[in-house]
Write an enzyme that holds these catalytic residues in place. Structure first.
Site, PDB file in Angstrom:
ATOM      1  N   LYS A   1     -10.390  11.233  -2.145  1.00 49.77           N
ATOM      2  CA  LYS A   1     -11.599  11.239  -1.298  1.00 49.77           C
ATOM      3  C   LYS A   1     -12.041  12.686  -1.046  1.00 49.77           C
ATOM      4  CE  LYS A   1      -9.995   6.949   0.646  1.00 49.77           C
ATOM      5  NZ  LYS A   1     -10.124   5.956   1.670  1.00 49.77           N
TER       6      LYS A   1
ATOM      7  N   SER B   1      -4.116   0.564   1.960  1.00 49.12           N
ATOM      8  CA  SER B   1      -2.865   0.814   2.687  1.00 49.12           C
ATOM      9  C   SER B   1      -1.609   0.553   1.865  1.00 49.12           C
ATOM     10  CB  SER B   1      -2.842   0.000   3.991  1.00 49.12           C
ATOM     11  OG  SER B   1      -3.882   0.431   4.842  1.00 49.12           O
TER      12      SER B   1
ATOM     13  N   HIS C   1     -16.696   2.353  -4.946  1.00 47.62           N
ATOM     14  CA  HIS C   1     -15.776   2.356  -3.802  1.00 47.62           C
ATOM     15  C   HIS C   1     -16.538   1.887  -2.560  1.00 47.62           C
ATOM     16  CE1 HIS C   1     -13.045   3.677  -0.682  1.00 47.62           C
ATOM     17  NE2 HIS C   1     -12.105   3.736  -1.615  1.00 47.62           N
TER      18      HIS C   1
ATOM     19  N   GLU D   1     -10.079  -4.039  -3.290  1.00 51.07           N
ATOM     20  CA  GLU D   1      -9.788  -3.270  -2.085  1.00 51.07           C
ATOM     21  C   GLU D   1     -10.472  -3.920  -0.881  1.00 51.07           C
ATOM     22  OE1 GLU D   1      -8.617   1.016  -3.068  1.00 51.07           O
ATOM     23  OE2 GLU D   1     -10.781   0.977  -2.853  1.00 51.07           O
TER      24      GLU D   1
ATOM     25  N   ASN E   1      -6.716   8.271  -4.970  1.00 54.06           N
ATOM     26  CA  ASN E   1      -8.095   8.629  -4.613  1.00 54.06           C
ATOM     27  C   ASN E   1      -8.010   9.645  -3.476  1.00 54.06           C
ATOM     28  OD1 ASN E   1     -10.737   8.780  -3.816  1.00 54.06           O
ATOM     29  ND2 ASN E   1     -10.842   6.691  -3.000  1.00 54.06           N
TER      30      ASN E   1
ATOM     31  N   GLY F   1      -7.140   2.417   4.682  1.00 56.14           N
ATOM     32  CA  GLY F   1      -6.835   3.435   5.686  1.00 56.14           C
ATOM     33  C   GLY F   1      -6.452   2.882   7.050  1.00 56.14           C
TER      34      GLY F   1
END
Ligand code: PEP
Length: 251
Positions: free
Chosen positions: A12, A209, A93, A164, A10, A170
């Site tokens: 982003k 992560s 998401h 997720e 992804n 992140g």
């Protein structure tokens, strides 16, 4: 049951024309792992150029509007994604559920719109840190699934669920392997209850992560059928070791 693994990046809001070389590098390297499905979900404006740059490699969107067409300024329809060369899209998401206030109902409509034109859907769910710490993670994700799973998933290969945990995205933090196993087993039970036997063949991805250093351990968990990867998907040097770990985990 060992399902074919899917490792999707992804990107982003990262990626310019100058990054198409990285897309090419990843697509070329992915050919060394024919047992793994590899995809990159790039910004909408880059989809067409990315798809042209790497024919035969899966390029996806990161969101889709639920309507077929109409007065929805700045949005992208499922047919537009397909027309641009996408073969899949992410929906729900947590960054969109949060910043765009997307509800489970909207996520479900988006998934159904994407499936209706033949796109593969990666539908994201996941709990906040507060929910995890309160011990309600499993029930919260189950409720997200109840509200956002599409009525008709088309087939087992067309719908993947990405678990997720929001607090792992992140941040470099990940749940324990036991927590991932518990959540993926619960998601499996939910999709089997909902769809019957096709639910047993739907891929459940872990995201948050994922890196070269933890991928092998994560892929060894039952019912982890791949990964949705953010930061580590931007560079082939970081992404391909994750794909290699998926390949190495195959029976
Ligand atoms: C994501 O945003 O889907 C994600 C998993 O990000 P990261 O890998 O950077 O945590």
């Amino acid at each position: 049951m060992g399902l074919r693994k899917l490792v999707a990046g992804n990107w982003k809001m990262h990626g310019l024309s100058s990054d198409l070389d990285e897309v090419r590098t990843i697509a070329a390297a992915a050919r060394d792992y024919p047992g793994v499905d590899v995809a990159l979900c790039v910004p909408a404006i880059l989809i067409e150029r990315a798809a042209r740059a790497v024919s035969g490699f899966a390029i996806g969107g990161q969101d889709v509007h639920q309507a077929e067409k109409g007065a929805h300024t700045g949005c992208t329809s499922a047919l537009m994604l397909l027309d641009a060369g996408a073969s899949l899209t992410i929906v729900g998401h947590s960054e969109r559920r949060d910043a765009q206030r997307e509800s489970d109902e909207q996520v479900k409509a988006k998934a159904e719109a994407a499936l209706s034109v033949g796109l593969v859907v990666i539908l994201c769910v996941g709990e906040s840190l507060e929910v995890r710490e309160s011990g309600r993670a499993v029930e919260t994700v189950r409720s997200q699934l109840d509200g956002s799973l599409p009525e008709t998933p088309n087939g087992e290969a067309e719908l993947a669920i990405a678990y997720e945990p929001i607090w792992a995205i992140g941040t470099g933090k990940i749940p324990t392997m036991g927590e991932i196993a518990e959540m993926h087993a619960s998601i499996r039970r939910t999709v089997v209850k909902r769809y019957g036997s096709p639910g047993a063949g739907m891929r459940i991805l872990y995201g948050g992560s994922v890196k070269a250093s933890n991928a092998a351990e994560i892929f060894a968990i039952a019912d982890v059928d791949g990964a949705l990867v953010g930061g580590a998907s931007l560079k082939a040097a970081d992404f391909m070791p994750i794909v290699a770990a998926a390949a190495a985990s195959l029976p």
